[in-house]
Design an enzyme around this catalytic site. Structure first.
Site, PDB file in Angstrom:
ATOM      1  N   ALA A 163       0.817  -1.215   0.000  1.00 29.39           N
ATOM      2  CA  ALA A 163       0.000   0.000   0.000  1.00 29.39           C
ATOM      3  C   ALA A 163       0.854   1.271   0.000  1.00 29.39           C
ATOM      4  O   ALA A 163       0.428   2.308   0.494  1.00 29.39           O
ATOM      5  CB  ALA A 163      -0.975   0.011   1.187  1.00 29.39           C
ATOM      6  N   SER A 249       0.676  -5.873  -5.778  1.00 28.05           N
ATOM      7  CA  SER A 249      -0.083  -4.808  -5.133  1.00 28.05           C
ATOM      8  C   SER A 249       0.532  -3.443  -5.460  1.00 28.05           C
ATOM      9  O   SER A 249       0.700  -3.120  -6.634  1.00 28.05           O
ATOM     10  CB  SER A 249      -0.148  -5.078  -3.626  1.00 28.05           C
ATOM     11  OG  SER A 249      -1.074  -4.240  -3.008  1.00 28.05           O
ATOM     12  N   ALA A 250       0.921  -2.670  -4.443  1.00 37.04           N
ATOM     13  CA  ALA A 250       1.560  -1.387  -4.744  1.00 37.04           C
ATOM     14  C   ALA A 250       2.798  -1.593  -5.615  1.00 37.04           C
ATOM     15  O   ALA A 250       3.142  -0.739  -6.439  1.00 37.04           O
ATOM     16  CB  ALA A 250       1.945  -0.674  -3.455  1.00 37.04           C
ATOM     17  N   GLU A 384      -9.817  -9.958  -4.118  1.00 38.13           N
ATOM     18  CA  GLU A 384      -8.860  -8.926  -3.704  1.00 38.13           C
ATOM     19  C   GLU A 384      -9.427  -7.988  -2.636  1.00 38.13           C
ATOM     20  O   GLU A 384      -8.714  -7.494  -1.777  1.00 38.13           O
ATOM     21  CB  GLU A 384      -8.468  -8.054  -4.908  1.00 38.13           C
ATOM     22  CG  GLU A 384      -7.863  -8.782  -6.088  1.00 38.13           C
ATOM     23  CD  GLU A 384      -6.360  -8.949  -6.003  1.00 38.13           C
ATOM     24  OE1 GLU A 384      -5.798  -8.788  -4.902  1.00 38.13           O
ATOM     25  OE2 GLU A 384      -5.754  -9.250  -7.045  1.00 38.13           O
ATOM     26  N   HIS A 494      -6.329 -10.880  -1.196  1.00 34.61           N
ATOM     27  CA  HIS A 494      -5.209 -10.083  -1.688  1.00 34.61           C
ATOM     28  C   HIS A 494      -3.913 -10.519  -0.995  1.00 34.61           C
ATOM     29  O   HIS A 494      -3.887 -10.671   0.221  1.00 34.61           O
ATOM     30  CB  HIS A 494      -5.504  -8.612  -1.356  1.00 34.61           C
ATOM     31  CG  HIS A 494      -4.499  -7.646  -1.870  1.00 34.61           C
ATOM     32  ND1 HIS A 494      -4.263  -7.465  -3.210  1.00 34.61           N
ATOM     33  CD2 HIS A 494      -3.666  -6.785  -1.222  1.00 34.61           C
ATOM     34  CE1 HIS A 494      -3.337  -6.526  -3.370  1.00 34.61           C
ATOM     35  NE2 HIS A 494      -2.952  -6.102  -2.175  1.00 34.61           N
TER      36      HIS A 494
END
Ligand code: NAG
Ligand code: NAG
Ligand code: NAG
Ligand code: NAG
Length: 602
Positions: A163, A249-250, A384, A494
């Protein structure tokens, strides 16, 4: 003469492969950076993997460089002992996104023990945090595992997720990848690195925008690390013309951003292929949007920098605010506020700084109109959104509507209503998907989880995919349902892929030899089969792709059909097998978000 022999011997060791046997077992493996600076690493006890850890790639991002774009490392690597991971970049909580969700929402209680252990292992492996954190790590097949046919090896550079505010490279030791590469006779080099996170890496607001050198510092860190790899990987035996960037993800959103930042004039491309696990276009707008502006001022208020002028506040945050005060603010957000863990709707995230010579001259969804046409893999976990929905606080339809209005400030009332209609208040259509009435821990939970799955993950992926000339560019798509009906409430959540990809080996005798802090997982046999399948998907297919830009060549795994606009074939990843599926689910819902993407930016 003896000295001369030694120099030659260590030079031979310095390349990750070699053709001549040498009797230099006692010398640590060495690479020569810039041809003249010997840097030493570690050979794994079984002699298979050389690792070079904690190599600085940027000047310490301290003092005037706090929040600023990084500048390259200018010291010497001569006699640098690259035997320990460097410090992790400061984060609100240690151990990555899953550990954070365990702290805040107790997700561990839904997981079987071996997955919980993996979570705790990841946390244990994260090195202590320090603001001086910009280092990278290289893992390569050791000298005595030569690949005579391929003088220089393909390189896989991992951009970790979290994130944009959690995690660190020490959670991702590259050994399992290097070992799998050796086992497949497709040797690869793995590189991982740290970049600045949270406020230090992604502070927004109008003051930051005015001082352009301070926007998206963390993304510029990534870019500098990629430049370092391109420049120096040959000294490790890596091929600078065959670099794949991959991330989750990020990290995957970052990979995508680098693929659309090609307006930067490069003498030679920094990478030639990309793998995106659960991330593509990020639904964010500009650095000075309302959300990041509010976050900037709240941070200033909480760090003794509550002055009226934005420039003065930024200078105070840079020079006066203590690291502890900054991190405490982030931690309070994560612990005490609805959506704090996704930071007031992606608060610490890359956003356009309108800098025409920078990385994000426009929001990512606009840059995505002209993607770099390179081979790619992109895919998702089926559910997710479940982790994120767990921390949201809406129990009635009306509260969901209000939540949407605050999350998606750009969306019109009509757009919000359309979204609510497409995702009806009915657990049958929510996430975890295809689980009927089950898993509805609160009345709106499955609905929120479905919306978040599609707006943060699936819509961006489909939109990005639609803009890739897939007929000309090898493109492979996957979707995992590996934990469907296995993990309650979370489903195929996720980041579960990271557990298999980085923490488990299919052959127990290969597990985590040597390094302190790396626990050996005791996996029951059924779970072991599942783990082996997952590890193969996220390692072996990817290694083959890094080598041949095709996950099938040499992977020894079932055929993964290439994606086409017409067939829309993708790899389905089940608990213990893979199958061919089609990327056609929820066409109407995901299509709505894709078509109205700008309205749903956060
Ligand atoms: C490597 O050498 C080049 C020129 O020979 C020099 O410009 C550069 O600064 C050196 N890099 C490092 C990290 O020492
Ligand atoms: C590196 O170590 C070698 C051998 O001990 C020594 O001769 C050399 O001066 C050192 N170089 C630097 C820059 O410290
Ligand atoms: C920051 O520190 C400097 C030097 O100690 C001081 O002059 C200045 O007033 C401080 N700024 C704020 C906003 O506290
Ligand atoms: C959740 O919502 C209820 C009712 O609106 C409110 O009282 C409570 O403080 C909220 N909790 C959080 C963590 O925001």
């Amino acid at each position: 003469m003896l000295l001369c022999y030694r120099l030659i011997a260590s030079f031979l060791l310095s390349i990750c492969f070699q053709l001549l046997p040498t009797a230099t077992a006692d010398l640590p493996p060495t690479v020569w950076i810039n041809g003249s600076q010997p840097l030493t690493g570690t050979l794994s006890p079984d002699g298979l993997v050389e690792s070079y850890l904690g190599i600085p790639y940027a000047a310490p991002p301290l003092g005037p460089l706090r929040f600023s774009r990084p500048i390259p490392f200018t010291g010497s690597y001569a006699n640098f002992s690259a035997t320990e991971f460097g410090p992790s970049c400061p984060a609100a909580l240690s151990g990555g996104t899953l550990a954070a969700f365990d702290d805040i929402a107790g997700i561990g209680k839904y997981l079987p023990p071996h997955m919980r252990d993996a979570l705790h292992d990841a946390r244990a492996q994260m090195t202590p945090m320090d603001e001086n954190c910009l280092s990278l790590n290289v893992f390569c097949p050791a000298a005595k595992n030569p690949s005579p046919l391929k003088p220089l090896l393909p390189v896989m550079v991992w951009i970790h997720g979290g994130a944009f505010q959690f995690g660190g490279s020490s959670m991702y030791p590259g050994d399992p990848f290097v070992r799998d590469g050796i086992a497949l006779n497709l040797p690869v080099i793995i590189v991982t690195f740290n970049y600045r996170l949270g406020a230090l890496g992604f502070l927004g607001g109008s003051a930051v925008l005015k001082d352009q050198q301070s926007a998206n510092a963390g993304l510029h860190d990534q870019r500098l690390a990629l430049e370092w790899v391109s420049k120096h990987i040959e000294a490790f035996g890596g091929d600078p013309s065959r670099i794949v960037i991959f991330g989750e993800s990020a990290g995957a959103q970052s990979v995508y951003m680098h693929t659309v930042s090609h307006h930067i004039q490069e003498q030679k491309p920094l990478f030639s292929a990309a793998i995106m696990q659960s991330g593509s276009i990020i639904p964010t707008g500009y650095v000075d949007d309302k959300g990041p502006e509010q976050l900037f001022w709240r941070l200033a208020e909480n760090t003794g920098c509550d002055v009226t002028d934005g420039f003065a506040a930024l200078e105070c945050l840079r020079y006066n605010a203590t690291l502890d005060a900054i991190i405490d603010f982030q931690r309070n957000l994560v612990r005490n506020e609805q959506s704090g863990i996704i930071t007031a709707y992606l608060g610490w995230s890359p956003r356009s700084d309108r800098d025409q010579s920078g990385l994000l001259p426009a929001p990512v969804h606009e840059l995505s109109m002209t993607p770099r046409a390179i081979p790619q893999i992109t895919g998702n976990q089926q559910d997710e959104g479940t982790l994120f929905a767990l921390v949201l606080n809406a129990t009635t339809g009306k509260e969901t509507e209000e939540l949407f209005q605050s999350m998606f400030g750009r969306a019109s009332t009509q757009q919000i209503h359309q979204a609510l209609t497409l995702y009806p208040d009915n657990p049958f259509s929510g996430a975890p998907f295809d689980t009927g009435l089950r898993n509805a821990v609160t009345p709106q939970y499955k609905r929120l989880a479905a919306v978040l799955t599609d707006i943060i993950f699936q819509a961006g992926r489909r939109l990005a995919l639609a803009r890739v000339p897939v007929a000309a560019v090898p493109t492979y798509v996957y979707q995992s349902t590996a934990l469907h009906n296995i993990i309650p409430v979370l489903g195929t959540f996720h980041a579960n892929d990271l557990i298999w990809q980085w923490r488990e080996d299919e052959d127990p005798s290969l597990r985590w030899p040597g390094r302190p802090g790396q626990g050996i997982l005791k996996v029951p046999s059924k779970a072991a089969v599942a783990a082996a399948t997952q590890a193969k998907v996220y390692r072996r297919y990817f290694i083959a792709f890094a080598t041949h830009h095709d996950p099938n060549i040499g992977s020894g795994l079932p055929m993964w059909p290439r994606f086409s606009d017409l067939g829309r074939d993708m790899l389905g990843v089940g608990p213990s097998m893979v199958y061919v599926d089609r990327d056609t689910f929820r066409t109407e819902q995901i299509g709505f978000f894709a078509q109205n993407y700008a309205g749903f930016m956060m």
